[in-house]
Design a protein around this motif. Structure first.
Motif, PDB file in Angstrom:
ATOM      1  N   ASN A  56       0.941  -1.053   0.164  1.00 15.65           N
ATOM      2  CA  ASN A  56       0.124   0.000  -0.061  1.00 15.65           C
ATOM      3  C   ASN A  56       0.916   1.137  -0.117  1.00 15.65           C
ATOM      4  O   ASN A  56       1.658   1.209   0.850  1.00 15.65           O
ATOM      5  N   THR A  57       0.390   2.113  -1.082  1.00 16.33           N
ATOM      6  CA  THR A  57       1.376   3.353  -0.992  1.00 16.33           C
ATOM      7  C   THR A  57       0.696   4.541  -0.702  1.00 16.33           C
ATOM      8  O   THR A  57      -0.600   4.538  -0.752  1.00 16.33           O
ATOM      9  N   TYR A  58       1.583   5.417  -0.113  1.00 16.41           N
ATOM     10  CA  TYR A  58       1.042   7.052   0.054  1.00 16.41           C
ATOM     11  C   TYR A  58       2.059   7.998  -0.968  1.00 16.41           C
ATOM     12  O   TYR A  58       3.162   7.745  -0.900  1.00 16.41           O
ATOM     13  N   TYR A  59       1.230   8.954  -1.158  1.00 17.22           N
ATOM     14  CA  TYR A  59       2.033   9.992  -2.022  1.00 17.22           C
ATOM     15  C   TYR A  59       1.772  11.504  -1.831  1.00 17.22           C
ATOM     16  O   TYR A  59       0.388  11.765  -1.614  1.00 17.22           O
ATOM     17  N   GLU A  60       2.891  12.116  -1.548  1.00 15.91           N
ATOM     18  CA  GLU A  60       2.312  13.792  -1.465  1.00 15.91           C
ATOM     19  C   GLU A  60       2.176  14.269  -2.492  1.00 15.91           C
ATOM     20  O   GLU A  60       2.131  13.762  -3.646  1.00 15.91           O
ATOM     21  N   ASP A  61       1.159  15.148  -2.331  1.00 14.63           N
ATOM     22  CA  ASP A  61       0.150  15.589  -3.537  1.00 14.63           C
ATOM     23  C   ASP A  61       1.170  16.121  -4.560  1.00 14.63           C
ATOM     24  O   ASP A  61       0.990  15.811  -5.862  1.00 14.63           O
ATOM     25  N   SER A  62       2.003  16.878  -4.450  1.00 16.53           N
ATOM     26  CA  SER A  62       3.232  17.574  -5.536  1.00 16.53           C
ATOM     27  C   SER A  62       3.765  16.498  -6.257  1.00 16.53           C
ATOM     28  O   SER A  62       4.193  16.572  -7.437  1.00 16.53           O
ATOM     29  N   VAL A  63       3.754  15.134  -5.824  1.00 17.40           N
ATOM     30  CA  VAL A  63       4.570  13.967  -6.644  1.00 17.40           C
ATOM     31  C   VAL A  63       3.927  13.146  -7.229  1.00 17.40           C
ATOM     32  O   VAL A  63       4.121  12.175  -7.883  1.00 17.40           O
ATOM     33  N   LYS A  64       2.591  13.107  -6.949  1.00 15.90           N
ATOM     34  CA  LYS A  64       1.463  12.394  -7.551  1.00 15.90           C
ATOM     35  C   LYS A  64       1.631  12.147  -9.184  1.00 15.90           C
ATOM     36  O   LYS A  64       1.595  13.192  -9.507  1.00 15.90           O
ATOM     37  N   GLY A  65       1.807  11.001  -9.503  1.00 11.05           N
ATOM     38  CA  GLY A  65       1.819  10.913 -10.990  1.00 11.05           C
ATOM     39  C   GLY A  65       3.174  11.149 -11.703  1.00 11.05           C
ATOM     40  O   GLY A  65       3.486  10.807 -13.027  1.00 11.05           O
ATOM     41  N   ARG A  66       4.267  11.480 -10.973  1.00 11.83           N
ATOM     42  CA  ARG A  66       5.431  11.689 -11.345  1.00 11.83           C
ATOM     43  C   ARG A  66       6.410  10.840 -10.598  1.00 11.83           C
ATOM     44  O   ARG A  66       7.590  10.358 -11.291  1.00 11.83           O
ATOM     45  N   ASN A  83      10.122  10.578 -11.995  1.00 12.40           N
ATOM     46  CA  ASN A  83      10.075  11.220 -13.449  1.00 12.40           C
ATOM     47  C   ASN A  83       9.654  12.570 -13.472  1.00 12.40           C
ATOM     48  O   ASN A  83       9.116  13.054 -12.606  1.00 12.40           O
ATOM     49  N   SER A  84       9.519  13.087 -14.794  1.00  8.29           N
ATOM     50  CA  SER A  84       9.526  14.687 -14.722  1.00  8.29           C
ATOM     51  C   SER A  84       9.848  15.585 -13.888  1.00  8.29           C
ATOM     52  O   SER A  84       9.017  16.314 -13.192  1.00  8.29           O
ATOM     53  N   LEU A  85      10.993  15.384 -13.164  1.00  4.67           N
ATOM     54  CA  LEU A  85      11.647  16.331 -12.325  1.00  4.67           C
ATOM     55  C   LEU A  85      11.580  17.818 -12.639  1.00  4.67           C
ATOM     56  O   LEU A  85      11.562  18.211 -13.733  1.00  4.67           O
ATOM     57  N   LYS A  86      11.177  18.443 -11.368  1.00  5.69           N
ATOM     58  CA  LYS A  86      11.175  19.960 -11.363  1.00  5.69           C
ATOM     59  C   LYS A  86      12.234  20.505 -10.648  1.00  5.69           C
ATOM     60  O   LYS A  86      12.535  19.855  -9.642  1.00  5.69           O
ATOM     61  N   PRO A  87      12.488  21.671 -10.742  1.00  8.13           N
ATOM     62  CA  PRO A  87      13.720  22.386 -10.084  1.00  8.13           C
ATOM     63  C   PRO A  87      13.200  22.257  -8.536  1.00  8.13           C
ATOM     64  O   PRO A  87      13.953  22.298  -7.613  1.00  8.13           O
ATOM     65  N   GLU A  88      11.868  22.475  -8.109  1.00 15.16           N
ATOM     66  CA  GLU A  88      11.371  22.381  -6.722  1.00 15.16           C
ATOM     67  C   GLU A  88      11.516  21.215  -6.049  1.00 15.16           C
ATOM     68  O   GLU A  88      11.114  20.810  -5.091  1.00 15.16           O
ATOM     69  N   ASP A  89      11.764  20.148  -7.002  1.00 13.78           N
ATOM     70  CA  ASP A  89      12.219  18.855  -6.240  1.00 13.78           C
ATOM     71  C   ASP A  89      13.695  18.730  -5.783  1.00 13.78           C
ATOM     72  O   ASP A  89      13.809  17.706  -4.971  1.00 13.78           O
ATOM     73  N   THR A  90      14.368  19.860  -6.088  1.00 13.66           N
ATOM     74  CA  THR A  90      15.920  19.962  -5.350  1.00 13.66           C
ATOM     75  C   THR A  90      15.614  19.705  -4.018  1.00 13.66           C
ATOM     76  O   THR A  90      14.857  20.430  -3.138  1.00 13.66           O
ATOM     77  N   ALA A  91      16.273  18.809  -3.369  1.00 12.15           N
ATOM     78  CA  ALA A  91      16.350  18.571  -1.694  1.00 12.15           C
ATOM     79  C   ALA A  91      17.296  17.265  -1.736  1.00 12.15           C
ATOM     80  O   ALA A  91      17.857  16.849  -2.593  1.00 12.15           O
TER      81      ALA A  91
END
Length: 121
Positions: A56-66, A83-91
């Motif tokens: 069973n999985t959980y995803y934070e909204d901003s990463v769902k589908g990616r 996938n479809s990484l965005k600059p705001e994924d930098t961490a």
């Protein structure tokens, strides 16, 4: 002594992909939930995705589908396909796992040391 070791971080251009891995080793009787957290520069550490032993999985909204989280229970390893990484994924991305070292012990939360993901625009 239980250890979580992450790998797979790095520098990628926006729109690109990375796959993170985290392997748990040491004295392990069982692993419950495994997950990935991230901490952007100057911000708090937040949960990105998690997965139970049963899948069973959980995803934070901003990463769902990616992002896709998966695990190999035989290898005590959890993965994060990004996938479809965005600059705001930098961490810095941290692996997290709830582990029991003996069947009579309660689970204890363990953390990896983190792996840096940098997404350039």
């Amino acid at each position: 002594q239980v250890q979580l070791v992450e790998s797979g971080g790095g520098l990628v251009q926006a729109g690109g992909s990375l796959r993170l891995s985290c392997a748990a080793s040491g004295r392990i009787w069982g692993i419950d939930v495994m997950g990935w957290y991230r901490q952007p520069p100057g911000k708090q550490r937040d949960l990105v995705a998690s997965i139970t032993t049963g899948g069973n999985t959980y995803y934070e909204d901003s990463v769902k589908g990616r992002f896709t989280i998966s695990r190999d229970n035989a290898k005590n390893t959890v993965y994060l396909e990004m996938n479809s990484l965005k600059p705001e994924d930098t961490a810095v991305y941290y692996c997290n796992a709830a582990i029991a070292v003996y069947f009579t012990d309660p689970v204890t939360t363990y953390w990896g040391k983190g792996t840096l993901v940098t997404v350039s625009s």
